[in-house]
Design an enzyme around this catalytic site. Structure first.
Site, PDB file in Angstrom:
ATOM      1  N   TYR A 148      -5.211  -0.021  17.157  1.00 30.24           N
ATOM      2  CA  TYR A 148      -3.849  -0.032  16.615  1.00 30.24           C
ATOM      3  C   TYR A 148      -3.399   1.407  16.398  1.00 30.24           C
ATOM      4  O   TYR A 148      -4.109   2.199  15.763  1.00 30.24           O
ATOM      5  CB  TYR A 148      -3.824  -0.794  15.288  1.00 30.24           C
ATOM      6  CG  TYR A 148      -2.451  -0.884  14.658  1.00 30.24           C
ATOM      7  CD1 TYR A 148      -1.407  -1.562  15.302  1.00 30.24           C
ATOM      8  CD2 TYR A 148      -2.195  -0.303  13.423  1.00 30.24           C
ATOM      9  CE1 TYR A 148      -0.144  -1.645  14.725  1.00 30.24           C
ATOM     10  CE2 TYR A 148      -0.928  -0.389  12.834  1.00 30.24           C
ATOM     11  CZ  TYR A 148       0.088  -1.059  13.499  1.00 30.24           C
ATOM     12  OH  TYR A 148       1.332  -1.145  12.925  1.00 30.24           O
ATOM     13  N   ASP A 245      -7.140   8.988  16.880  1.00 28.15           N
ATOM     14  CA  ASP A 245      -6.292   8.417  15.835  1.00 28.15           C
ATOM     15  C   ASP A 245      -7.179   8.209  14.605  1.00 28.15           C
ATOM     16  O   ASP A 245      -7.935   7.232  14.517  1.00 28.15           O
ATOM     17  CB  ASP A 245      -5.679   7.098  16.316  1.00 28.15           C
ATOM     18  CG  ASP A 245      -4.724   6.521  15.276  1.00 28.15           C
ATOM     19  OD1 ASP A 245      -4.840   6.895  14.098  1.00 28.15           O
ATOM     20  OD2 ASP A 245      -3.886   5.684  15.648  1.00 28.15           O
ATOM     21  N   LYS A 273      -2.680   7.520   5.820  1.00 33.65           N
ATOM     22  CA  LYS A 273      -3.355   6.772   4.759  1.00 33.65           C
ATOM     23  C   LYS A 273      -3.991   7.651   3.677  1.00 33.65           C
ATOM     24  O   LYS A 273      -3.311   8.129   2.794  1.00 33.65           O
ATOM     25  CB  LYS A 273      -4.370   5.820   5.387  1.00 33.65           C
ATOM     26  CG  LYS A 273      -3.670   4.764   6.299  1.00 33.65           C
ATOM     27  CD  LYS A 273      -4.488   3.540   6.481  1.00 33.65           C
ATOM     28  CE  LYS A 273      -3.957   2.612   7.564  1.00 33.65           C
ATOM     29  NZ  LYS A 273      -3.294   1.425   7.073  1.00 33.65           N
TER      30      LYS A 273
HETATM   31  N1  PLP Z   1      -3.151   4.333  13.474  1.00 35.86           N
HETATM   32  C1  PLP Z   1      -4.080   3.574  12.885  1.00 35.86           C
HETATM   33  C2  PLP Z   1      -5.504   3.684  13.315  1.00 35.86           C
HETATM   34  C3  PLP Z   1      -3.703   2.689  11.859  1.00 35.86           C
HETATM   35  O1  PLP Z   1      -4.640   1.905  11.300  1.00 35.86           O
HETATM   36  C4  PLP Z   1      -2.364   2.642  11.461  1.00 35.86           C
HETATM   37  C5  PLP Z   1      -1.948   1.717  10.389  1.00 35.86           C
HETATM   38  O2  PLP Z   1      -2.659   0.892   9.920  1.00 35.86           O
HETATM   39  C6  PLP Z   1      -1.434   3.459  12.109  1.00 35.86           C
HETATM   40  C7  PLP Z   1      -1.860   4.303  13.107  1.00 35.86           C
HETATM   41  C8  PLP Z   1       0.007   3.417  11.698  1.00 35.86           C
HETATM   42  O3  PLP Z   1       0.154   3.996  10.447  1.00 35.86           O
HETATM   43  P1  PLP Z   1       1.405   3.621   9.523  1.00 35.86           P
HETATM   44  O4  PLP Z   1       1.223   2.202   9.088  1.00 35.86           O
HETATM   45  O5  PLP Z   1       1.317   4.603   8.394  1.00 35.86           O
HETATM   46  O6  PLP Z   1       2.618   3.810  10.363  1.00 35.86           O
END
Ligand code: PLP
Length: 441
Positions: A148, A245, A273
């Site tokens: 994700y 990521d 986060k």
């Molecule tokens: N990348 C990863 C690995 C994530 O787990 C998330 C959200 O859970 C995101 C990107 C997107 O972050 P946001 O919810 O702050 O837009």
């Protein structure tokens, strides 16, 4: 706990119904829809505990989907925010905390020569992709099934592919997004030969490979030995930008994120986060040659709330606590998490319930399956989601609040007493609901 026990969610239900009259779905993010028995309302929180509007207090392993690495309302974070709001709330211009936090991140994260701030992980991913495309003058992005990278259009492609998923897991968190975009190339994870084949064929068009270094969004799967190292070599060989990521793993699994523990340094990484301990901040960090594109303004990176003093005050406090005593907080988180992982495995095993616990101390996942290992998204499709849901809902009924996908987050303030109570709760649940928790029953 209320005298009626944890099953009393009457006020939450009333508020959800009322809220839905004005707020779409009564919730503010799609994934919260999946909460069982339904999305609850909360009134207060402190440390490792949250209290709902019915007066039930839970040990919280959701940590707001990850950010609360120091637990709820950590005094250092609260103090920093209160002080900041009284001095400088928002300027839409420069202030010294930006530099202070940027310097800290550059000291902590291996790939970080320069950083840029935005507000959400989804945005930071877009910035990283834009830098990679501008640097390479190519357009395609290689991504992996089950990973994700935020909810924005092109990055949802390939998140949860295939019909099988929709049939088996129709009640899961995922929107059945069936998109197609010729710029996105979706591959299975943990398969170096598939990646090499794709690069051999398409490298002249591929700008970047983006991966979660630990697959927290899909059962917290670990990379196979040598996989990320191989990915690093292939990216270098084919002139493709490697993006980690680390929105989940960053400032959670170690001082410098997963790249630090796994000893593989990407070209760019995105964080979110945990970096600001519960306030909205995301970060693109990377090697100077790539980040220069942002520095010179060749790549557009903008946002009204970018670098806002509130989030940076929270980040400054959070990173100071995390970095103190050579990162002792990370060790504590890892040890608590590993004890939980072992304890859950042992209690399930004593009750003869087959489970698979994957991940690392700070972020792990409990799946109900007879499989002894899973390495990619498709392999996780055999896991028994009904058993998982039963477990999560039963844990709620004995005072433990978990995320609806089976993921557990551990903070620096989950202590000995939490651990003991949690493992007793696991034991009572696996003993009471043994038949319903049997995987593939
Ligand atoms: N990348 C990863 C690995 C994530 O787990 C998330 C959200 O859970 C995101 C990107 C997107 O972050 P946001 O919810 O702050 O837009």
């Amino acid at each position: 706990m209320t005298s009626a026990g944890y099953s009393n969610f009457i006020e939450s239900r009333r508020l959800l119904e009322k809220s839905s009259l004005s707020l779409a779905g009564g919730i503010s993010s799609h994934v919260r829809r999946a909460s069982k028995p339904f999305p609850l309302f909360f009134r207060s929180a402190a440390g490792s505990h949250v209290t709902d509007v019915d007066g039930n207090t839970f040990i919280d392993y959701s940590l707001a989907w990850g950010p609360l690495i120091l637990g709820h309302s950590h005094p250092s974070v609260v103090g920093s925010i209160v002080d900041q709001v009284q001095r400088l709330d928002l300027v839409g211009a420069q202030h010294e905390l930006e530099m202070q936090v940027a310097e800290k991140i550059c000291q902590m994260v291996p790939c970080a020569d320069l950083v840029a701030f935005s507000n959400s992980g989804s945005e930071a991913v877009q910035v990283a992709l834009r830098v990679a495309r501008a640097f390479t003058q190519r357009t395609k992005i290689i991504r992996f099934e089950g990973h994700y990278h935020g909810w924005l259009e092109e990055m949802l492609i390939g998140y949860r592919p295939n019909q099988l998923f929709e049939t088996i897991q129709g009640n899961d968190l995922t929107p059945s997004f069936k998109g197609y975009d010729s710029r996105i190339c979706v591959l299975p994870w943990n398969d170096l030969s598939r990646l090499e084949d794709a690069l051999k064929k398409h490298s002249s068009e591929v700008a970047a490979i983006i991966t979660e270094p630990i697959l927290c969004n899909c059962n917290c799967l670990m990379p196979l030995p040598g996989y990320l190292e191989g990915m690093r070599d292939l990216a270098t060989r084919y002139g493709v930008i490697l993006i980690f990521d680390e929105v989940i793993t960053g400032f959670r699994v170690a001082r410098g994120g997963a790249q630090d523990v796994l000893r593989v340094t990407p070209d760019l990484a995105v964080f979110g986060k945990a970096v600001a301990g519960g306030f909205p901040l995301s970060v693109v960090a990377g090697k100077r040659e790539f980040m220069e594109l942002i520095a010179t303004g060749s790549v557009l990176h903008a946002g009204t709330f970018n670098g806002n003093p509130m989030s940076l005050a929270a980040a400054d406090a959070t990173l100071s606590v995390l970095d103190a005593d050579s990162g002792a907080a990370f060790q504590r988180i890892r040890q608590t998490g590993e004890r939980l992982m072992r304890g859950i495995r042992d209690r399930a095993s004593e009750a003869a319930i087959p489970i698979l616990v994957n991940g690392v101390g700070g972020a792990f996942h409990v799946a109900f399956t007879k499989e002894t290992a899973t390495h990619n998204y498709r392999e996780t499709l055999v896991c028994d989601l009904r058993a998982r849901d039963k477990f999560i809902e039963s844990m709620l009924s004995v005072g433990i609040y978990l995320l609806p996908d089976g993921r557990w987050y551990v903070s620096a303030v989950h202590g000995e007493a939490d651990l003991e109570i949690t493992l007793e709760a696991v034991q009572s649940v696996v003993e009471s609901y043994r038949d319903e928790l049997m995987a593939d029953r």
